[in-house]
Design a protein around this motif. Structure first.
Motif, PDB file in Angstrom:
ATOM      1  N   ARG A   1      -1.397   2.302   0.540  1.00  0.00           N
ATOM      2  CA  ARG A   1      -0.395   1.280   0.260  1.00  0.00           C
ATOM      3  C   ARG A   1       0.990   1.894   0.017  1.00  0.00           C
ATOM      4  O   ARG A   1       2.010   1.326   0.388  1.00  0.00           O
ATOM      5  CB  ARG A   1      -0.828   0.416  -0.922  1.00  0.00           C
ATOM      6  CG  ARG A   1      -2.012  -0.481  -0.552  1.00  0.00           C
ATOM      7  CD  ARG A   1      -2.410  -1.455  -1.632  1.00  0.00           C
ATOM      8  NE  ARG A   1      -2.980  -0.760  -2.781  1.00  0.00           N
ATOM      9  CZ  ARG A   1      -2.610  -0.945  -4.049  1.00  0.00           C
ATOM     10  NH1 ARG A   1      -1.663  -1.805  -4.359  1.00  0.00           N
ATOM     11  NH2 ARG A   1      -3.184  -0.267  -5.018  1.00  0.00           N
ATOM     12  N   ILE A   2       1.026   3.072  -0.605  1.00  0.00           N
ATOM     13  CA  ILE A   2       2.301   3.778  -0.797  1.00  0.00           C
ATOM     14  C   ILE A   2       2.886   4.148   0.555  1.00  0.00           C
ATOM     15  O   ILE A   2       4.078   3.936   0.817  1.00  0.00           O
ATOM     16  CB  ILE A   2       2.118   5.027  -1.694  1.00  0.00           C
ATOM     17  CG1 ILE A   2       1.780   4.592  -3.129  1.00  0.00           C
ATOM     18  CG2 ILE A   2       3.369   5.908  -1.660  1.00  0.00           C
ATOM     19  CD1 ILE A   2       1.265   5.724  -4.005  1.00  0.00           C
ATOM     20  N   ALA A   3       2.054   4.683   1.442  1.00  0.00           N
ATOM     21  CA  ALA A   3       2.532   5.051   2.787  1.00  0.00           C
ATOM     22  C   ALA A   3       3.055   3.835   3.537  1.00  0.00           C
ATOM     23  O   ALA A   3       4.089   3.886   4.192  1.00  0.00           O
ATOM     24  CB  ALA A   3       1.413   5.735   3.573  1.00  0.00           C
ATOM     25  N   ALA A   4       2.343   2.705   3.427  1.00  0.00           N
ATOM     26  CA  ALA A   4       2.772   1.484   4.119  1.00  0.00           C
ATOM     27  C   ALA A   4       4.086   0.959   3.536  1.00  0.00           C
ATOM     28  O   ALA A   4       4.934   0.460   4.267  1.00  0.00           O
ATOM     29  CB  ALA A   4       1.678   0.424   4.026  1.00  0.00           C
ATOM     30  N   ALA A   5       4.238   1.055   2.224  1.00  0.00           N
ATOM     31  CA  ALA A   5       5.460   0.558   1.567  1.00  0.00           C
ATOM     32  C   ALA A   5       6.676   1.433   1.858  1.00  0.00           C
ATOM     33  O   ALA A   5       7.810   0.970   1.800  1.00  0.00           O
ATOM     34  CB  ALA A   5       5.243   0.461   0.054  1.00  0.00           C
ATOM     35  N   ALA A   6       6.423   2.695   2.183  1.00  0.00           N
ATOM     36  CA  ALA A   6       7.540   3.619   2.458  1.00  0.00           C
ATOM     37  C   ALA A   6       8.084   3.368   3.854  1.00  0.00           C
ATOM     38  O   ALA A   6       9.177   3.702   4.192  1.00  0.00           O
ATOM     39  CB  ALA A   6       7.078   5.065   2.320  1.00  0.00           C
TER      40      ALA A   6
ATOM     41  N   ALA B   1       8.522   3.688  -3.002  1.00  0.00           N
ATOM     42  CA  ALA B   1       7.256   3.082  -2.588  1.00  0.00           C
ATOM     43  C   ALA B   1       6.181   3.313  -3.648  1.00  0.00           C
ATOM     44  O   ALA B   1       5.389   2.413  -3.950  1.00  0.00           O
ATOM     45  CB  ALA B   1       6.815   3.645  -1.247  1.00  0.00           C
ATOM     46  N   LEU B   2       6.145   4.513  -4.224  1.00  0.00           N
ATOM     47  CA  LEU B   2       5.196   4.820  -5.293  1.00  0.00           C
ATOM     48  C   LEU B   2       5.383   3.851  -6.458  1.00  0.00           C
ATOM     49  O   LEU B   2       4.418   3.255  -6.944  1.00  0.00           O
ATOM     50  CB  LEU B   2       5.389   6.265  -5.774  1.00  0.00           C
ATOM     51  CG  LEU B   2       4.679   6.659  -7.069  1.00  0.00           C
ATOM     52  CD1 LEU B   2       3.173   6.706  -6.870  1.00  0.00           C
ATOM     53  CD2 LEU B   2       5.186   7.994  -7.571  1.00  0.00           C
TER      54      LEU B   2
END
Length: 122
Positions: free
Chosen positions: A117-122, A24-25
């Motif tokens: 956004r990283i949290a959402a993508a993970a 995600a990062l």
């Protein structure tokens, strides 16, 4: 990484294991989510320690800066993603630039949004 003055650190706990959080990062930060060596504009890769650390650095007329992401396991399906910012702003133009970017709170908003956004993508 050359040691620059510390600016700040922001962190967010992500509901994902470290491998998923790493992917995600890369998806959010890098131009190519499969290649951490393709950083965003204005940065070059300083170091990569997959899946725990991505260090970026950059420079322009008014500053030298670094953005370091560290991923710490908090459990089997939870990861703490930390974003540390470092920077040097020499001279009068650097002081003005720092005031516009850091002191205004703009930097904090951008970094926290990136972590969201990283949290959402993970």
């Amino acid at each position: 990484m050359e040691r620059l003055p510390y600016i700040d650190e922001h962190a967010r706990s992500v509901d994902a294991n470290r491998d998923r959080a790493w992917k995600a990062l890369l998806k959010v930060v890098c131009k190519d989510s499969n290649d951490p060596l393709k950083p965003p504009s204005g940065f070059v890769v300083d170091s990569v320690e997959e899946p725990s650390r991505l260090a970026l650095k950059g420079r322009h007329w008014f500053s030298r800066y670094a953005l370091v992401f560290e991923l710490d396991e908090q459990g089997p399906s939870r990861t703490l993603v930390r974003a540390q910012s470092w920077g040097e702003f020499p001279g009068l133009h650097g002081k003005i630039y720092r005031a516009l970017v850091i002191s205004s709170g703009g930097h904090k908003i951008v970094v926290r949004d990136m972590l969201r956004r990283i949290a959402a993508a993970a």
